[in-house]
Write a protein that holds these residues in place. Structure first.
Motif, short mmCIF file in Angstrom:
data_model
loop_
_atom_site.label_atom_id
_atom_site.label_comp_id
_atom_site.label_asym_id
_atom_site.label_seq_id
_atom_site.Cartn_x
_atom_site.Cartn_y
_atom_site.Cartn_z
N GLU A 284 0.83 -1.20 0.00
CA GLU A 284 0.00 0.00 0.00
C GLU A 284 0.87 1.26 0.00
OE1 GLU A 284 -3.51 -0.35 0.13
OE2 GLU A 284 -3.63 1.80 -0.31
N TRP A 285 1.89 1.27 0.84
CA TRP A 285 2.80 2.42 0.88
C TRP A 285 3.49 2.65 -0.46
CZ3 TRP A 285 3.62 6.19 4.41
CH2 TRP A 285 3.05 6.01 5.67
N ILE A 286 3.90 1.55 -1.07
CA ILE A 286 4.61 1.69 -2.34
C ILE A 286 3.67 2.23 -3.42
CG2 ILE A 286 5.71 0.37 -4.21
CD1 ILE A 286 6.90 -1.46 -2.01
N ILE A 287 2.49 1.65 -3.51
CA ILE A 287 1.57 2.06 -4.59
C ILE A 287 1.15 3.52 -4.43
CG2 ILE A 287 -0.71 1.68 -5.62
CD1 ILE A 287 -0.37 -1.31 -4.91
N ARG A 288 0.82 3.89 -3.21
CA ARG A 288 0.32 5.25 -2.99
C ARG A 288 1.37 6.31 -3.30
NH1 ARG A 288 -3.44 2.50 -2.97
NH2 ARG A 288 -3.28 3.40 -5.04
N ASN A 289 2.63 5.90 -3.27
CA ASN A 289 3.69 6.87 -3.53
C ASN A 289 4.39 6.65 -4.86
OD1 ASN A 289 4.02 8.69 -1.09
ND2 ASN A 289 3.81 6.68 -0.13
N SER A 290 3.83 5.76 -5.68
CA SER A 290 4.52 5.43 -6.92
C SER A 290 3.86 6.06 -8.14
CB SER A 290 4.59 3.92 -7.13
OG SER A 290 5.11 3.66 -8.42
N PRO A 291 4.63 6.85 -8.92
CA PRO A 291 4.11 7.38 -10.18
C PRO A 291 4.30 6.39 -11.33
CG PRO A 291 6.27 8.30 -9.78
CD PRO A 291 5.96 7.40 -8.60
N VAL A 292 4.94 5.26 -11.08
CA VAL A 292 5.12 4.25 -12.13
C VAL A 292 4.26 3.03 -11.79
CG1 VAL A 292 7.50 5.03 -12.54
CG2 VAL A 292 7.09 3.00 -11.12
N PRO A 293 3.91 2.25 -12.81
CA PRO A 293 3.13 1.04 -12.56
C PRO A 293 3.87 0.08 -11.62
CG PRO A 293 3.13 1.56 -14.91
CD PRO A 293 4.13 2.47 -14.27
N ILE A 294 3.08 -0.57 -10.79
CA ILE A 294 3.63 -1.55 -9.84
C ILE A 294 3.16 -2.94 -10.25
CG2 ILE A 294 3.58 -2.32 -7.42
CD1 ILE A 294 5.13 0.30 -7.81
#
Lengths: 637, 637
Positions: A284-294
């Motif tokens: 969740e932390w990674i996705i919410r702060n990621s401007p690139v696809p995960i």
């Protein structure tokens, strides 16, 4: 090693190293047909050419920028709030989704209800979103309806990198403008192996490539924060960076730092391969702060849910995991649906057996139950989930070779053919699909992988790990694999999954992430040049011109890693004055080959050779003319 | 930076880091047909396979060893005395040389007579040697007479790397011996592009390759300390490491340290590219302590002698420099005799002009005098010097491209054709010759270089710098170029000149030397595998088996750089116990794909699949059998 050993949501902060603008660089946004299409690029400004070399102005160049708002000094960064949901309005406007009251997966609900997790949890206020009943929200579905989405237009602008604007600024830069534009825009013809890249990417071209399945736009409706990007052989070659904690080491904060670090240096997508505790919260932390696809491999988490016992996995647990992750916003899922029961015994006499974690989990399950892989038997149900959130398939190569010995064997190639069969099922559902590839492959066997993939998987984008071209260099597998990655990228692979120096040895830290990214940015760009991607050579040309003209700062700044280039230069010649000096440490101040070339040029100019005229006639003509003129000149003497 | 800032001959000591044996390694010497042919190899011992994986003994493997006596604990190393002259007797026995009273070059005599240099000077007691009048002492000359020299026999033993002995030790290692030998000796067919490498290298094969000019043995009669090696497309691909001080930085001691460091990690030859003070003395120290051939670019020193003014160069000064260096023992000379007057104007409109230092010196000279390159006009006189000492030509690519833009242009390819013409002149004199190549070349244009070189230079060995496949990564050019080097090595290049991370930025220090070597050992080995060099895969197979069986120490030790592999592993799992643990940090102790593969294997074995039998029938048969048996098995269930 642990950057943030006591990670707490309340005090989480961004990695300061990830939010510094790169030197002489400015984030620009190119507006599309509507005000909310604002496509980011990095503009690198250059100094003027020294008067002794001509004294011209060198306009800024534009490079692809994956780093998101982090490198924009005007953006307010607070990782506790996450990034702005720039696609939210586009998704809403399509009017085919609904907001859910909360997570619908059993596991997502449990985690949300667990008070012990409160201090770790990202505080997401937004509700998850899902396709309305009967709707398909995939970019492929829209593309096949003839709809050009804002995402597609965004991507078209992004892929063009303002190349025409750059060349136009050269043309209008002064009396030598036309000549400079020809010089700096020149590119060698490529060898494309069937790729077909237009000089200018249009939104319609993006749509058509997505419609036929030759490209994907990983863009989950629950990840509205992403800056849309595309993966396909007729676009710039992309790279993926893997991060992820394991049961042995690393924390949530460290993984978020690796993500921001990876995109700063050019990771186009990031896979979160966590296998340890708190996978759900880390993601969740990674996705919410990621401007690139995960991307993720959902079977890893499913396995955690059954305490590591592959035989206890069930379709129901896996299905719940897919929904849990889809509602968090994962953009693509690696699904090892091609590991068929009949392929498993083919691996028994391999040198290194099954090295894919996902592949070995499924193999174990198949053997334990004497049943066909449940990912294969439930594949259409998986498609139904994918299209309800627009999650793309990354069809996993669970039987990829883990050693040179095992390369291109029947297990590997059999699975690849099955992935082609699954691609057609996915496409029947308008679900975006790419195909994962090797692995360890010696150079002479690389092309066979690409040829089979293109044929058997109908040009669905290929996404390869390396391949590593030898097994004998643990500690340097970013290099063994960059060699293979550059080649397979040239042959047609759309995205290269990086390998770090820690491959086979341990989990990558931030330094390893950057080393892996750099090796793969090089491989991807070398592939773009070799394919003849229009405009790919612009950056090489600008950097080489700066190098020739002793514009040291420009040489550093136009490169992939200005910090390292500057640091290396300063080790030998630390004084600032050396950075404007017309010599370098290799030859010293009394002799310099670049200086001598300048003398040759001056000499040729004095003798009446009209450089501009020759250039206008193209290089071939010019060469012949120079031979004649040069020979005549000296025969007279 | 300066390892030995006050270098004094009286107190010079070896770099301690260069004399440690590599872990679990032992220097062995394989004796030839006479007692004084003692060919060094590194024997790497392995631990037994854990009983859970079969419990077999793993015999030691043998790897090519360039490190000379430094890594032999029985050798007495004193860099003030230099290495033992192991070829001295062979040279004497040929009875075609004479001892000179002292240096015959004017410059050599001046330096010897200068009392101010006493404290820097290597104290060589041996007299220089020269061919007797009318004699030709080149290995090519002997080869063409049908003579197999001790050097040739030494090389044959060296290239074979005890492969048959290793496979035989597997065969006789126990009840599964035959099976293990087949497993560990298996190799993918190569794609050789016309290379023709026999399964076993014989002394006669070495002779015949040298006789036709397809290979060279750089071996100056004044460098009796070398351990003979060969450069040719039908042998293992070799790599060269450049060292050398410049006017700006570094000392004699530092350069000697770089040499011992470079050969420790696998440099097959070393070029001393010094351009600063005390070039003559630095070179003497390097040669006397080097077990590998040393190359130079004599024009660099000639330029120093005329205070950096290229136009003041004369044939007489250059000739004296050749003799000076030949009498010190330089094994190959880069000679830029292909930079013809008519090619110089072809570079005027390049992006980066002439980037070769040697090329630009000659271009400047040609322009200043309006005369043809004196290296070209005096080429036969140069041949006379070469054959009197057995110095090999490395015909320099003075017009190599310094940017992607300039790749494969008429200046570069015109010069290459001229190098072919010069090759035939050199061969007329029985002078050994190799050809230098690019430079900066995008991937799709690399093969053209190799094809033209093979055709126009009659298969004389190609010796290429990289090529760098993009210009945009200053700080990482060991990687941009390893990508190109692996490819051109595959296509047929015999020796790859390394590029370090400092390329374009500064002078390499010891770390850069090692990084460059590693990238190039990888490229060379990847090329050997791709060409199908017999036995090249043995090391990959052994390492992969160790990896699969969790023999961590063996995995480190079989790799190119055990120190780095161990260090990376220990960063994540520092405990010694982790190195025998059956898991790694990537997946952790509760789940492991390698373990699952073992389960697959056990399962297959239990169901009656006869692995040994299948292996004996070859992999293809086996695969089909497994499919059938596997399918039958599961259909029953």
């Amino acid at each position: 090693m642990n950057a943030n050993p006591q990670f707490l949501a309340a005090t989480a902060t961004v990695d300061e190293a990830a939010v510094q603008p790169l030197p002489n660089s400015r984030k620009i946004y190119v507006q599309g047909s509507r005000a909310d299409i604002q496509v980011p690029m990095r503009e690198i400004s250059q100094s003027d050419t020294p008067t002794s070399f001509g004294g011209e102005k060198n306009p800024p160049i534009y490079v692809y920028d994956c780093s998101g708002p982090y490198t924009d000094p005007n953006a307010k960064i607070d990782i506790r709030s996450g990034l702005a949901p720039l696609r939210e309005k586009w998704i809403e406007e399509r009017n085919d989704t609904e907001l859910l009251a909360g997570p619908t997966s059993k596991y997502g609900q449990e985690r949300l209800a667990d008070p012990k997790l409160a201090e770790l949890r990202f505080n997401l206020k937004r509700q998850p979103r899902k396709a309305q009943a009967g709707k398909n929200v995939s970019q492929m579905h829209y593309a096949r309806q003839g709809i050009i989405t804002p995402e597609m237009e965004y991507i078209a602008i992004r892929e063009n990198l303002q190349r025409q604007q750059y060349l136009e600024s050269l043309r209008t830069s002064g009396p030598n403008g036309e000549k400079l534009a020809k010089l700096l825009g020149r590119q060698h013809p490529g060898q494309s192996f069937g790729a077909n890249i237009p000089a200018e990417i249009t939104p319609e071209f993006v749509r058509s490539e997505v419609a036929v399945g030759r490209a994907i736009i990983p863009a989950n409706i629950n990840h509205p924060e992403i800056e849309p990007m595309i993966i396909g052989r007729n676009f710039l070659v992309k790279i993926n960076a893997n991060i992820g904690n394991s049961a042995v080491t690393s924390s949530i904060g460290e993984e978020v730092e690796k993500m921001t670090w990876a995109i700063r240096w050019g990771g186009d997508t990031v896979m979160d391969l966590s296998t340890g505790k708190h996978i759900h919260e880390t993601r969740e932390w990674i996705i919410r702060n990621s401007p690139v696809p995960i991307g993720t491999v959902p079977i890893y988490q499913a396995l955690e849910k059954v305490n590591g016992k592959a035989e206890d996995l069930t379709w129901e647990i896996f299905r719940d995991t897919l929904i849990e992750q889809a509602e968090q916003g994962v953009d693509y899922f690696t699904i090892h649906a091609g590991v068929l029961l009949r392929y498993v015994p083919l691996t028994a006499n391999r040198m290194t057996g099954i090295v894919s974690r996902g592949g070995s989990i499924m193999a174990k399950w198949c053997l334990a139950h004497h049943k066909e892989n449940f990912l294969y038997t439930h594949f259409e149900e998986i498609c139904d989930i994918m299209k309800a959130y627009d999650v793309s398939f990354s069809l996993g190569d669970g039987l990829r070779p883990g050693s040179i010995w095992d390369a291109n064997d029947e297990a590997q190639l059999g699975e690849l053919r099955t992935l082609g069969e699954l691609t057609q099922i996915a496409w029947k559902h308008d679900v975006q699909t790419m195909i994962e590839g090797p692995g360890h492959v010696p150079m002479q066997l690389i092309k066979e992988n690409m040829d089979i993939q293109l044929k058997e998987c109908f040009e669905a984008p290929f996404y390869t790990l390396g391949p590593l071209t030898t097994d004998i260099a643990p500690g340097y597998d970013h290099i063994t694999s960059a060699i293979g990655a550059a080649q397979i990228g040239w042959y047609g692979t759309a995205m290269l999954c990086y390998v770090t120096p820690k491959e086979h040895l341990g989990l990558p830290d931030k330094k390893d992430v950057k080393d892996g990214i750099m090796a793969y940015k090089i491989a991807a760009h070398a592939a773009d040049l070799a394919k003849g991607h229009p405009g790919a050579q612009i950056r090489d040309n600008a950097l080489s011109k700066a190098r020739f003209e002793f514009r040291w700062e420009d040489q550093f700044n136009l490169g992939l890693d200005p910090d390292t280039a500057r640091e290396f230069h300063d080790e030998t010649l630390p004084k600032d004055s050396a950075k404007v000096a017309h010599f370098c440490s290799m030859c010293g101040p009394h002799f310099c080959s670049m200086k001598i070339t300048q003398d040759v040029r001056d000499f040729a100019a004095k003798q009446g050779v009209n450089e501009a005229e020759a250039l206008q006639k193209g290089m071939e003509v010019k060469s012949v003319e120079f031979v004649k003129q040069g020979a005549a000149l000296y025969h007279k003497a």
